[in-house]
Design a protein around this motif. Structure first.
Motif, short mmCIF file in Angstrom:
data_model
loop_
_atom_site.label_atom_id
_atom_site.label_comp_id
_atom_site.label_asym_id
_atom_site.label_seq_id
_atom_site.Cartn_x
_atom_site.Cartn_y
_atom_site.Cartn_z
N ALA A 156 0.93 -1.10 -0.44
CA ALA A 156 0.16 -0.70 -0.32
C ALA A 156 0.65 1.13 -0.19
O ALA A 156 1.80 0.69 0.42
CB ALA A 156 -0.79 0.23 1.09
N THR A 157 0.40 2.47 -0.50
CA THR A 157 0.46 3.30 -0.49
C THR A 157 0.29 4.42 -0.06
O THR A 157 -1.51 4.40 0.21
CB THR A 157 1.75 4.46 -1.97
OG1 THR A 157 -0.33 4.62 -2.12
CG2 THR A 157 2.13 3.04 -3.07
N VAL A 158 0.82 5.30 0.23
CA VAL A 158 -0.43 6.88 1.38
C VAL A 158 -1.26 6.93 0.78
O VAL A 158 -2.26 7.50 1.15
CB VAL A 158 0.59 7.50 1.67
CG1 VAL A 158 0.90 9.06 0.91
CG2 VAL A 158 0.18 8.78 2.73
N ASP A 159 -1.16 6.69 -0.85
CA ASP A 159 -3.15 7.32 -1.29
C ASP A 159 -3.73 6.66 -1.30
O ASP A 159 -4.79 6.90 -1.59
CB ASP A 159 -2.03 7.37 -3.00
CG ASP A 159 -1.09 8.69 -3.08
OD1 ASP A 159 -0.78 9.66 -2.39
OD2 ASP A 159 -0.58 8.48 -4.66
N ASP A 160 -3.41 5.09 -0.61
CA ASP A 160 -4.88 4.11 -0.44
C ASP A 160 -5.02 4.60 0.77
O ASP A 160 -6.07 3.34 0.81
CB ASP A 160 -3.48 2.73 -0.14
CG ASP A 160 -3.34 2.10 -1.83
OD1 ASP A 160 -3.93 2.61 -3.30
OD2 ASP A 160 -1.85 1.99 -1.78
N VAL A 161 -4.80 5.13 1.68
CA VAL A 161 -5.91 4.84 2.38
C VAL A 161 -6.66 5.61 2.60
O VAL A 161 -8.00 4.68 3.41
CB VAL A 161 -4.49 6.43 4.01
CG1 VAL A 161 -5.65 7.11 5.14
CG2 VAL A 161 -3.55 6.11 4.06
N PRO A 162 -7.50 6.80 1.59
CA PRO A 162 -9.18 6.27 2.16
C PRO A 162 -9.51 5.07 1.17
O PRO A 162 -10.51 4.60 2.32
CB PRO A 162 -9.32 7.01 0.76
CG PRO A 162 -7.97 8.52 1.17
CD PRO A 162 -6.82 7.69 0.77
N GLU A 163 -9.31 4.38 0.25
CA GLU A 163 -9.65 3.47 -0.24
C GLU A 163 -9.52 1.78 0.73
O GLU A 163 -10.51 1.32 1.72
CB GLU A 163 -8.88 2.79 -0.82
CG GLU A 163 -9.68 2.67 -2.47
CD GLU A 163 -10.55 2.69 -2.52
OE1 GLU A 163 -10.84 1.47 -2.76
OE2 GLU A 163 -12.22 3.70 -3.10
N ILE A 164 -8.14 1.98 2.21
CA ILE A 164 -8.14 1.37 2.96
C ILE A 164 -9.13 1.38 4.17
O ILE A 164 -10.14 0.44 4.89
CB ILE A 164 -6.70 0.58 3.65
CG1 ILE A 164 -5.33 1.24 2.65
CG2 ILE A 164 -6.24 0.41 4.65
CD1 ILE A 164 -4.51 1.05 3.12
N ARG A 165 -9.29 2.44 4.69
CA ARG A 165 -10.46 3.24 6.07
C ARG A 165 -11.41 2.65 5.22
O ARG A 165 -12.83 2.21 5.90
CB ARG A 165 -10.24 4.49 6.13
CG ARG A 165 -11.57 5.19 6.96
CD ARG A 165 -12.12 6.37 6.91
NE ARG A 165 -11.65 7.54 5.82
CZ ARG A 165 -12.59 7.22 5.36
NH1 ARG A 165 -13.90 6.77 5.47
NH2 ARG A 165 -12.73 7.68 3.87
N SER A 166 -12.28 2.47 3.90
CA SER A 166 -13.19 2.69 3.26
C SER A 166 -13.27 1.02 3.44
O SER A 166 -14.85 0.18 3.91
CB SER A 166 -13.34 3.10 2.05
OG SER A 166 -14.92 2.19 1.23
N MET A 167 -12.41 0.14 2.97
CA MET A 167 -12.26 -1.18 3.33
C MET A 167 -12.77 -2.05 4.55
O MET A 167 -12.98 -3.51 4.66
CB MET A 167 -11.45 -1.98 2.48
CG MET A 167 -11.16 -1.91 1.02
SD MET A 167 -10.41 -2.98 -0.41
CE MET A 167 -8.81 -1.59 0.73
#
Length: 167
Positions: free
Chosen positions: A5-16
């Protein structure tokens, strides 16, 4: 495709994470913010690591695995604790979960980790069957213990004021 993961993935990680919490019948407990996840995953001292599964055909984020190292006093070695494994329902059956777990197993092997452990809810029969199909051993004799809220605060208040600090 599995990638870090990259820092740009954080919103998707939180969503999941919220999707997973809803599936596990506890959506109100998933309170982590993007800021907290950014600091925990990509800050000065990361608390955990995340792998992302992307769908080969669409490039869509299909799922994730969040893990962190642990230590066994019995083996004297480090191991891995898988905190969350989640594959979005519409992408299940394409092998993303198996690929995430295989990649984590490879990380264990490459780092000399002797144990790869996680917990699963006892009512989650599809996950249990999946994990058993991979050869995972279910340790029925262990019970997870947790302190939160008032109980955690009460116990902490009993600690000696002059005690050493671990961190």
């Amino acid at each position: 495709m599995i990638r870090a993961a990259t820092v740009d993935d954080v919103p998707e990680i939180r969503s999941m994470i919220r999707e997973l919490a809803t599936y596990e019948r506890a959506p109100e407990q998933a309170r982590a913010t993007d800021e907290q996840l950014r600091a925990a995953l990509f800050g000065e001292r990361p608390a955990a690591s995340v792998l992302i599964a992307e769908d080969d055909g669409t490039g869509e984020i299909a799922g994730f695995a969040l893990w962190f190292p642990r230590f066994s006093t019995w083996t004297g070695t480090r191991g891995m604790h898988l905190e969350d494994l989640y594959v979005r329902p519409h992408t299940r059956g394409a092998g993303h979960g198996r690929e995430l777990l295989a990649t984590l197993a490879r990380i264990c092997r490459e780092n000399g980790f002797e144990r790869f452990e996680w917990v699963v809810l006892d009512w989650n029969e599809p996950a249990i069957a999946f994990y058993k199909s991979l050869g995972a051993e279910l340790l029925d004799e262990w019970t997870v213990c947790r302190l939160t809220g008032g109980a955690l605060e009460e116990l902490a208040a009993r600690a000696p004021a002059d005690g050493s600090r671990a961190l």
